[in-house]
Design a protein around this motif. Structure first.
Motif, mmCIF file in Angstrom:
data_model
loop_
_atom_site.group_PDB
_atom_site.id
_atom_site.type_symbol
_atom_site.label_atom_id
_atom_site.label_comp_id
_atom_site.label_asym_id
_atom_site.label_seq_id
_atom_site.Cartn_x
_atom_site.Cartn_y
_atom_site.Cartn_z
ATOM 1 N N SER A 135 -3.753 1.125 -5.172
ATOM 2 C CA SER A 135 -3.550 0.377 -3.939
ATOM 3 C C SER A 135 -2.620 -0.797 -4.190
ATOM 4 O O SER A 135 -2.184 -1.034 -5.314
ATOM 5 C CB SER A 135 -4.888 -0.109 -3.401
ATOM 6 O OG SER A 135 -5.530 -0.869 -4.384
ATOM 7 N N ARG A 136 -2.358 -1.527 -3.139
ATOM 8 C CA ARG A 136 -1.493 -2.680 -3.213
ATOM 9 C C ARG A 136 -2.072 -3.721 -4.178
ATOM 10 O O ARG A 136 -3.275 -3.949 -4.194
ATOM 11 C CB ARG A 136 -1.412 -3.264 -1.803
ATOM 12 C CG ARG A 136 -0.551 -4.454 -1.683
ATOM 13 C CD ARG A 136 -0.629 -4.927 -0.258
ATOM 14 N NE ARG A 136 -0.771 -6.362 -0.257
ATOM 15 C CZ ARG A 136 -0.743 -7.103 0.840
ATOM 16 N NH1 ARG A 136 -0.627 -6.539 2.001
ATOM 17 N NH2 ARG A 136 -0.849 -8.388 0.753
ATOM 18 N N GLU B 246 0.857 -1.180 0.000
ATOM 19 C CA GLU B 246 0.000 0.000 0.000
ATOM 20 C C GLU B 246 0.901 1.241 0.000
ATOM 21 O O GLU B 246 1.827 1.318 0.804
ATOM 22 C CB GLU B 246 -0.856 -0.042 1.269
ATOM 23 C CG GLU B 246 -2.176 0.668 1.191
ATOM 24 C CD GLU B 246 -3.146 0.015 0.220
ATOM 25 O OE1 GLU B 246 -3.712 0.769 -0.577
ATOM 26 O OE2 GLU B 246 -3.318 -1.210 0.244
#
Lengths: 176, 246
Positions: free
Chosen positions: B141-142, B122
């Motif tokens: 995002s991740r 993240e």
């Protein structure tokens, strides 16, 4: 007769087992749809119809960014106080408003319209194309007192409309 | 609305100052690359400046080449995505759709230029930098890939402004963050399909143009103009400045 019963029962059980997840998915999509959610209660009950009918305010009088910007925008307290320093000051809701004004404390309006994540919606290009606000927001002038989401506004809804009016359906038009 | 966006990078003007890299980081909400991340080879730089040393001491020359995504017309990254998260827009941009991406990283493997980056974690910014995030660009995002978008948020915005004012998008009305930041004007961005645009004229009026790894046949939308350097040809061909062989 007996020999038909077993495959029939097995078939029925399988059908029910298969139908369950399908029903669950459909139900989820239905009950989680933005229009199904109850409207959030606002810190001050603001009746749109009253403002649109009695002083006959245009939507843009308060939502000033709508024809020039991506966001329609919420008015600053100053705009409310232009009128409400004098008008209807004896009502409870207006007194709350005045309290906010005197304490220099902005009203934290609740977001009404839920859009999916990772999408950039631009008000100005839609309004300038000629859409009425009511196309998405419903008839706030005559019918809907307190703002609620009347249109799905999920991707299927967007794409249908874009196709209907020949607008681009490139992913990058909204997702970036 | 119909355009084919492209870029010309004049290597004769590039000084390797990295302003494009910094501008891109700021414009596109790219996570901060720390030393650790560089060692792990997980640094995210949508445009990077590669440095090569040429010659031997004492006649050493540094050569710089900025490398953004090539936005190939026949992109190798697109065909390997199992979920169609990367695709060619009608304007010739190779786009990454973050919400579709499931993070297989096949595209990054198949990209010969290494210009696709994966978010292993993240992204985090120090508190003081949170307010400099660009609200017009998604924070990835991740677990998703990301890459150069030719600053598509600027393209969309300019097109919408033009539509509101009822006119066509003009050449040079906007440019990408890297081109805007370039102090020597080495990066030029525009519509390759418009013959009057600056980028199309630069691409056609030159015999210095080449594409990186053009032999792969992916037809990149980024054209490089090679360096004008009489000394460099000397070293290669053994011909002196006066035209005599030594």
């Amino acid at each position: 007769m007996r020999r038909f019963m077993r495959p029939l029962i097995v078939g029925l059980v399988l059908l029910i087992l298969l139908a369950l997840p399908v029903t669950a998915v459909l139900a989820r999509s239905y009950f989680l749809s933005p229009t199904w959610q109850p409207a959030q209660e606002q810190p001050i009950a603001f009746p749109h119809t009253t403002h649109a009918q009695l002083p006959q305010l245009e939507c843009e009088y308060c939502h000033r960014g709508v024809s020039e910007d991506a966001y329609a925008g919420m008015p600053a307290l100053e705009l409310c106080m232009d009128c409400h320093q004098a008008i209807a000051t004896d009502r409870e809701e207006i007194q709350t408003l005045i309290e906010h004004w005197e304490n220099n404390d902005p009203v934290n309006w609740e977001r009404v319209h839920q859009m999916p994540d990772h999408v950039h919606f631009v008000h100005s290009s839609h309004v300038n194309y000629g859409f009425d606000c009511a196309e998405c927001h419903g008839d706030m002038e005559n019918e809907i007192d307190y703002a609620e989401q009347v249109r799905d506004l999920r991707m299927g809804d967007c794409i249908d409309c874009h196709k209907e009016y020949g607008a681009p359906t490139d992913c990058s038009v909204c997702h970036y | 609305m119909s355009a084919r966006w492209g870029m010309v990078i004049d290597l004769d003007r590039c000084t390797g100052c990295q302003a494009c890299v910094v501008a891109c980081q700021a414009e596109n909400n790219i996570p901060i690359n720390t030393e650790d991340i560089f060692h792990q080879r997980r640094a995210i730089e949508w445009i990077r400046v590669e440095r090569y040393w040429e010659g031997e001491y004492p006649n050493v020359k540094a050569r710089y080449i900025p490398i953004p995504c090539m936005h190939c017309a026949q992109a190798p990254c697109e065909s390997v995505c199992p979920v169609y998260a990367t695709y060619q827009t009608t304007q010739g941009i190779n786009m990454q759709i973050y919400n579709r991406c499931i993070g297989t990283r096949y595209c990054a493997v198949n990209c010969p230029w290494h210009v696709r980056f994966f978010n292993y974690w993240e992204p985090k910014w120090p508190e003081s930098l949170k307010h400099q995030l660009n609200p017009h660009v998604s924070v990835r995002s991740r677990g998703v890939m990301e890459k150069c978008t030719f600053c598509v948020q600027r393209i969309v915005r300019t097109e919408q402004e033009a539509q509101v004012e009822g006119r066509e998008v003009e050449d040079g009305e906007f440019t990408t963050a890297c081109a805007q930041a370039c102090p020597t004007d080495a990066i030029v961005f525009g519509d390759l399909d418009d013959p009057d645009s600056r980028v199309a004229q630069m691409a056609s009026d030159t015999d210095r143009g080449y594409q990186l790894l053009s032999g792969l046949g992916t037809d990149p939308a980024v054209l490089y103009l090679k360096k004008i350097d009489p000394d460099a040809t000397d070293e290669i061909d053994g011909i002196g400045p006066d035209g005599t062989r030594d």
